[in-house]
Design an enzyme around this catalytic site. Sequence first.
Site, short mmCIF file in Angstrom:
data_model
loop_
_atom_site.label_atom_id
_atom_site.label_comp_id
_atom_site.label_asym_id
_atom_site.label_seq_id
_atom_site.Cartn_x
_atom_site.Cartn_y
_atom_site.Cartn_z
N CYS A 1 -67.87 59.15 -23.21
CA CYS A 1 -67.61 58.91 -21.78
C CYS A 1 -68.95 58.83 -21.02
O CYS A 1 -69.71 57.90 -21.23
CB CYS A 1 -66.66 59.98 -21.24
SG CYS A 1 -65.89 59.53 -19.68
N HIS B 1 -61.94 60.31 -25.29
CA HIS B 1 -62.42 61.67 -25.55
C HIS B 1 -61.83 62.26 -26.84
O HIS B 1 -60.85 62.99 -26.77
CB HIS B 1 -62.02 62.58 -24.38
CG HIS B 1 -62.82 62.36 -23.14
ND1 HIS B 1 -64.01 62.98 -22.90
CD2 HIS B 1 -62.59 61.57 -22.07
CE1 HIS B 1 -64.49 62.60 -21.73
NE2 HIS B 1 -63.65 61.74 -21.20
N GLU C 1 -62.89 64.71 -28.48
CA GLU C 1 -63.00 66.19 -28.47
C GLU C 1 -61.81 66.85 -27.79
O GLU C 1 -61.59 68.04 -27.95
CB GLU C 1 -64.32 66.61 -27.82
CG GLU C 1 -64.38 66.59 -26.30
CD GLU C 1 -64.56 65.20 -25.70
OE1 GLU C 1 -64.50 64.20 -26.44
OE2 GLU C 1 -64.76 65.12 -24.46
#
Lengths: 81, 221
Positions: B86, B196, B198
Amino acid sequence: MKARIHVTLKNGVLDPQGKAIETALHGLGFGEAGNVRQGKVIELDLKGVADKAAAEARVKEMCAKLLANPVIEDYSVELAG
Amino acid sequence: MRAAVIVFPGSNCDRDLAVALERSTGKPPVMVWHGDSELPDVDFIGIPGGFSYGDYLRCGAIAANSPIMRAVKQKAEAGVAVLGVCNGFQVLVETGLLPGALLRNASLKFACRDVRLSVESSDSVFTRRYNAGDVLTIPVAHHDGNYFIDDDGLKRLEDNGQVAFRYVEDTNPNGSLGNIAGVFDAKRRVLGLMPHPERVTEALVGGTDGKALFDSLVESL
């Protein structure tokens, strides 16, 4: 000496903000407005610089390193004082 | 695998990235402040999402010129794997470690939702635990994720297999060229992506489709 730098998106790079401004202008009755492009203006003072050519070279270096992204943006420099 | 995560003023996914890394590596990464100019001896560097320096000037532009990024650039050139998620992706294109640029979303709206992503290549330290063609569900949360590169650059990316992930099933959230969601550098040791991974490493918080990316790194490094 003062520098004023205009940063604009290159031709061919989509400018969604310009498009939104254009739509709003049309909504206000300014139907003649077309190809609206949004850019930015950066002003700065150059301390202790008298030579215009040297100043321009320094400001262009600032543009290349930070103030503009050469992948998507063009810039122009105006010097005064 | 020894990992570091860079923290800028305005980073807000640094802890998520650290937790995801620890889940795969078994130990917490070293957190490195943007004002530092040296990195510890690591195999992997993560640049997290967020709004570094308030997105002033251009997203990622100020962070790209912070002291720590000079060190990151040197490590990347020496072959250390670097992941930008990002805002981290925006920082990596601004440093020149990845090609292209990220423009304002075509919709002008902040996009915060799950997207469907196809894995374009499993031939990298980041994606070896996936298969090319796998379709993942991973969230995005950004205002400036509209990937742009000129025609010659796009041809180079496609010819060299540098597109890592694409939005599929009409879920492109930002108008990016060629539905590109993530790109590798020419050596496939640097990866940037807008979604994302994660945030999807634990079923309890919504999914596990991102976990294989971190497991790939552990297996490779």
